[in-house]
Scaffold this motif. Structure first.
Motif, PDB file in Angstrom:
ATOM      1  N   ILE A  72     -25.237  24.795  36.232  1.00 39.60           N
ATOM      2  CA  ILE A  72     -24.007  23.880  36.628  1.00 39.60           C
ATOM      3  C   ILE A  72     -23.820  22.717  35.674  1.00 39.60           C
ATOM      4  CG2 ILE A  72     -24.476  24.117  39.085  1.00 39.60           C
ATOM      5  CD1 ILE A  72     -25.458  21.183  39.445  1.00 39.60           C
ATOM      6  N   SER A  73     -22.558  22.319  35.701  1.00 41.08           N
ATOM      7  CA  SER A  73     -22.198  21.104  34.574  1.00 41.08           C
ATOM      8  C   SER A  73     -21.145  20.435  35.584  1.00 41.08           C
ATOM      9  CB  SER A  73     -21.839  21.570  33.573  1.00 41.08           C
ATOM     10  OG  SER A  73     -20.672  22.332  33.756  1.00 41.08           O
ATOM     11  N   TYR A  74     -21.175  19.265  35.420  1.00 38.36           N
ATOM     12  CA  TYR A  74     -20.054  18.023  36.013  1.00 38.36           C
ATOM     13  C   TYR A  74     -19.979  17.069  35.134  1.00 38.36           C
ATOM     14  CZ  TYR A  74     -24.556  15.762  37.504  1.00 38.36           C
ATOM     15  OH  TYR A  74     -25.731  15.210  37.640  1.00 38.36           O
ATOM     16  N   LEU A  75     -18.773  16.573  35.109  1.00 35.52           N
ATOM     17  CA  LEU A  75     -18.252  15.120  34.203  1.00 35.52           C
ATOM     18  C   LEU A  75     -18.026  14.234  35.031  1.00 35.52           C
ATOM     19  CD1 LEU A  75     -15.401  17.281  32.284  1.00 35.52           C
ATOM     20  CD2 LEU A  75     -17.315  16.386  31.429  1.00 35.52           C
ATOM     21  N   SER A  76     -18.358  13.111  34.251  1.00 38.91           N
ATOM     22  CA  SER A  76     -18.178  11.713  34.925  1.00 38.91           C
ATOM     23  C   SER A  76     -17.603  10.792  33.746  1.00 38.91           C
ATOM     24  CB  SER A  76     -19.581  11.150  35.203  1.00 38.91           C
ATOM     25  OG  SER A  76     -20.195  12.098  36.120  1.00 38.91           O
ATOM     26  N   ASP A  77     -16.799   9.755  34.321  1.00 39.34           N
ATOM     27  CA  ASP A  77     -16.291   8.755  33.565  1.00 39.34           C
ATOM     28  C   ASP A  77     -17.580   7.814  33.185  1.00 39.34           C
ATOM     29  OD1 ASP A  77     -13.522   9.864  33.260  1.00 39.34           O
ATOM     30  OD2 ASP A  77     -13.078   9.032  35.332  1.00 39.34           O
ATOM     31  N   VAL A  78     -17.530   7.282  32.098  1.00 38.56           N
ATOM     32  CA  VAL A  78     -18.386   6.322  31.730  1.00 38.56           C
ATOM     33  C   VAL A  78     -17.791   5.367  30.661  1.00 38.56           C
ATOM     34  CG1 VAL A  78     -20.482   7.620  32.086  1.00 38.56           C
ATOM     35  CG2 VAL A  78     -19.415   7.557  29.681  1.00 38.56           C
ATOM     36  N   ASP A  79     -18.365   3.940  30.704  1.00 34.56           N
ATOM     37  CA  ASP A  79     -17.860   3.026  30.039  1.00 34.56           C
ATOM     38  C   ASP A  79     -18.999   2.814  28.979  1.00 34.56           C
ATOM     39  OD1 ASP A  79     -15.598   2.652  31.096  1.00 34.56           O
ATOM     40  OD2 ASP A  79     -16.452   1.086  32.536  1.00 34.56           O
ATOM     41  N   VAL A  80     -18.646   2.751  27.458  1.00 38.39           N
ATOM     42  CA  VAL A  80     -19.823   2.632  26.442  1.00 38.39           C
ATOM     43  C   VAL A  80     -19.208   1.439  25.845  1.00 38.39           C
ATOM     44  CG1 VAL A  80     -20.146   5.149  26.287  1.00 38.39           C
ATOM     45  CG2 VAL A  80     -18.546   4.025  24.612  1.00 38.39           C
ATOM     46  N   LEU A  81     -20.222   0.727  25.141  1.00 39.01           N
ATOM     47  CA  LEU A  81     -19.918  -0.404  24.338  1.00 39.01           C
ATOM     48  C   LEU A  81     -19.996  -0.281  22.905  1.00 39.01           C
ATOM     49  CD1 LEU A  81     -22.643  -2.910  26.213  1.00 39.01           C
ATOM     50  CD2 LEU A  81     -20.049  -2.532  26.561  1.00 39.01           C
ATOM     51  N   ARG A  82     -20.441   0.787  22.477  1.00 41.20           N
ATOM     52  CA  ARG A  82     -20.613   1.104  21.033  1.00 41.20           C
ATOM     53  C   ARG A  82     -19.972   2.585  20.934  1.00 41.20           C
ATOM     54  NH1 ARG A  82     -26.689   0.429  19.037  1.00 41.20           N
ATOM     55  NH2 ARG A  82     -25.645   0.883  17.089  1.00 41.20           N
ATOM     56  N   PRO A  83     -18.838   2.844  20.659  1.00 43.20           N
ATOM     57  CA  PRO A  83     -18.245   4.172  20.787  1.00 43.20           C
ATOM     58  C   PRO A  83     -18.408   5.192  19.581  1.00 43.20           C
ATOM     59  CG  PRO A  83     -16.470   2.459  20.115  1.00 43.20           C
ATOM     60  CD  PRO A  83     -17.675   1.809  20.571  1.00 43.20           C
ATOM     61  N   ASN A  84     -18.853   4.535  18.633  1.00 44.37           N
ATOM     62  CA  ASN A  84     -19.192   5.277  17.432  1.00 44.37           C
ATOM     63  C   ASN A  84     -20.500   6.009  17.654  1.00 44.37           C
ATOM     64  OD1 ASN A  84     -20.371   2.799  17.219  1.00 44.37           O
ATOM     65  ND2 ASN A  84     -21.099   3.100  15.318  1.00 44.37           N
TER      66      ASN A  84
END
Length: 106
Positions: free
Chosen positions: A86-98
């Motif tokens: 199975i797989s699923y997606l979540s929205d996340v906020d990151v501080l270091r996008p690179n």
């Protein structure tokens, strides 16, 4: 604090697929992921993890929405029909996008 939007793709599957998936990730340009052992129960029964044939893994990949969609499509086309996955997606906020970009998208 500035945060950047990314997707977290979580994959739960049979541990026997780990090496094949890592090769696929390399071909897809994924350079970062986390793999941990997982136990639980679901459609294909209980996975206790007390012997190699009964173990699952959980893979987490933080990436762009476009790459997450590409990976998910690849999994669907190559693994879903014949594998416990199975797989699923979540929205996340990151501080270091690179840290969550493929070399082609930086």
């Amino acid at each position: 604090m500035i945060v950047y939007k990314r997707k977290l793709l979580t994959i739960i599957t049979e541990s026997g697929l780990e090496n094949a998936l890592k090769r696929d990730f390399d071909r897809l340009g994924i350079h970062g992921y986390t793999i941990v052992s997982a136990r639980g129960a679901g459609h294909r029964g209980e996975r206790l993890g007390n012997w190699d044939g009964s173990t699952n893994i959980r893979i987490e990949i933080v990436c762009t929405e476009e790459l997450a969609a590409e990976i998910a499509q690849h999994l669907y086309e190559h693994y879903y029909e014949n594998s416990g996955m199975i797989s699923y997606l979540s929205d996340v906020d990151v501080l270091r996008p690179n840290k969550f970009e493929t070399p082609n998208t930086q």
